[in-house]
Design an enzyme around this catalytic site. Structure first.
Site, PDB file in Angstrom:
ATOM      1  N   SER A  56       0.278  -1.318  -0.104  1.00  0.00           N
ATOM      2  CA  SER A  56      -0.142   0.077  -0.290  1.00  0.00           C
ATOM      3  C   SER A  56       0.630   1.148  -0.072  1.00  0.00           C
ATOM      4  O   SER A  56       1.990   1.479   0.257  1.00  0.00           O
ATOM      5  CB  SER A  56      -0.931   0.192   1.152  1.00  0.00           C
ATOM      6  N   ASP A  57       0.605   1.866  -0.765  1.00  0.00           N
ATOM      7  CA  ASP A  57       1.203   3.077  -0.644  1.00  0.00           C
ATOM      8  C   ASP A  57       1.042   4.534  -0.303  1.00  0.00           C
ATOM      9  O   ASP A  57       1.295   5.984  -0.461  1.00  0.00           O
ATOM     10  CB  ASP A  57       1.932   3.969  -2.369  1.00  0.00           C
ATOM     11  N   LYS A  58      -0.623   4.516  -0.750  1.00  0.00           N
ATOM     12  CA  LYS A  58      -1.367   6.119   0.462  1.00  0.00           C
ATOM     13  C   LYS A  58      -1.641   6.636  -1.234  1.00  0.00           C
ATOM     14  O   LYS A  58      -1.586   8.540  -1.203  1.00  0.00           O
ATOM     15  CB  LYS A  58      -1.207   6.766   1.639  1.00  0.00           C
TER      16      LYS A  58
END
Length: 152
Positions: A56-58
């Site tokens: 996940s990288d926001k």
């Protein structure tokens, strides 16, 4: 075979949305209202079994990653103008006038809007208030389908 596969995808998405064990409960999130899982893609179920790692990288958290339809070109005619800080598509009046002219100008416009309305993987649902909600895999696909809906 293809309709059967799509029906199975729709049913699996339905079961994911309605699974009572796939609900997020937290007092500090959404005023304590439980948040159910959402299947935003009809082909999600085939991909679930293939996941090994989840990263996940926001992306979009700070920038909001909002996309809107601003300008289109149909049959060498441009609709909409790029106006800084203006929200939404501003070529609806010209598009509507040309649609009403008949088959010469209206035919290609109808075909364009039909393709926007059906050639996607967006899942449409109607809320309790009767308002349509679009669940898309990407913001650009969401923007195109929403614009097609607003343009008729």
């Amino acid at each position: 075979l293809y309709p059967t596969k799509e029906f199975c995808n729709a049913m699996q998405s339905f079961f994911i949305r309605n699974d009572k064990y796939m609900i997020y409960h937290a007092e500090d999130f959404d005023e304590g209202v439980p948040f159910a899982a959402r299947a935003r893609s009809s082909n999600l179920c085939q991909e679930l079994g293939q996941i090994k790692y989840l990263f996940s990288d926001k992306t979009g958290t700070l920038t909001q990653n909002v996309m809107e339809l601003k300008r289109i070109s149909i049959n060498k005619t441009k609709y909409g103008h790029l106006v800084p800080l203006e929200v939404g598509f501003n070529g609806k009046e010209g598009l509507t006038l040309d649609r009403q002219k008949g088959d010469q100008a209206g035919g290609p416009i109808e075909s364009f809007l039909e393709v926007l309305a059906v050639a996607h993987t967006v899942m449409v649902s109607k809320g309790e208030d009767g308002i349509l909600s679009y669940e898309a895999e990407s913001p650009d696909e969401h923007a195109l389908v929403k614009a097609a809906s607003e343009l008729g």
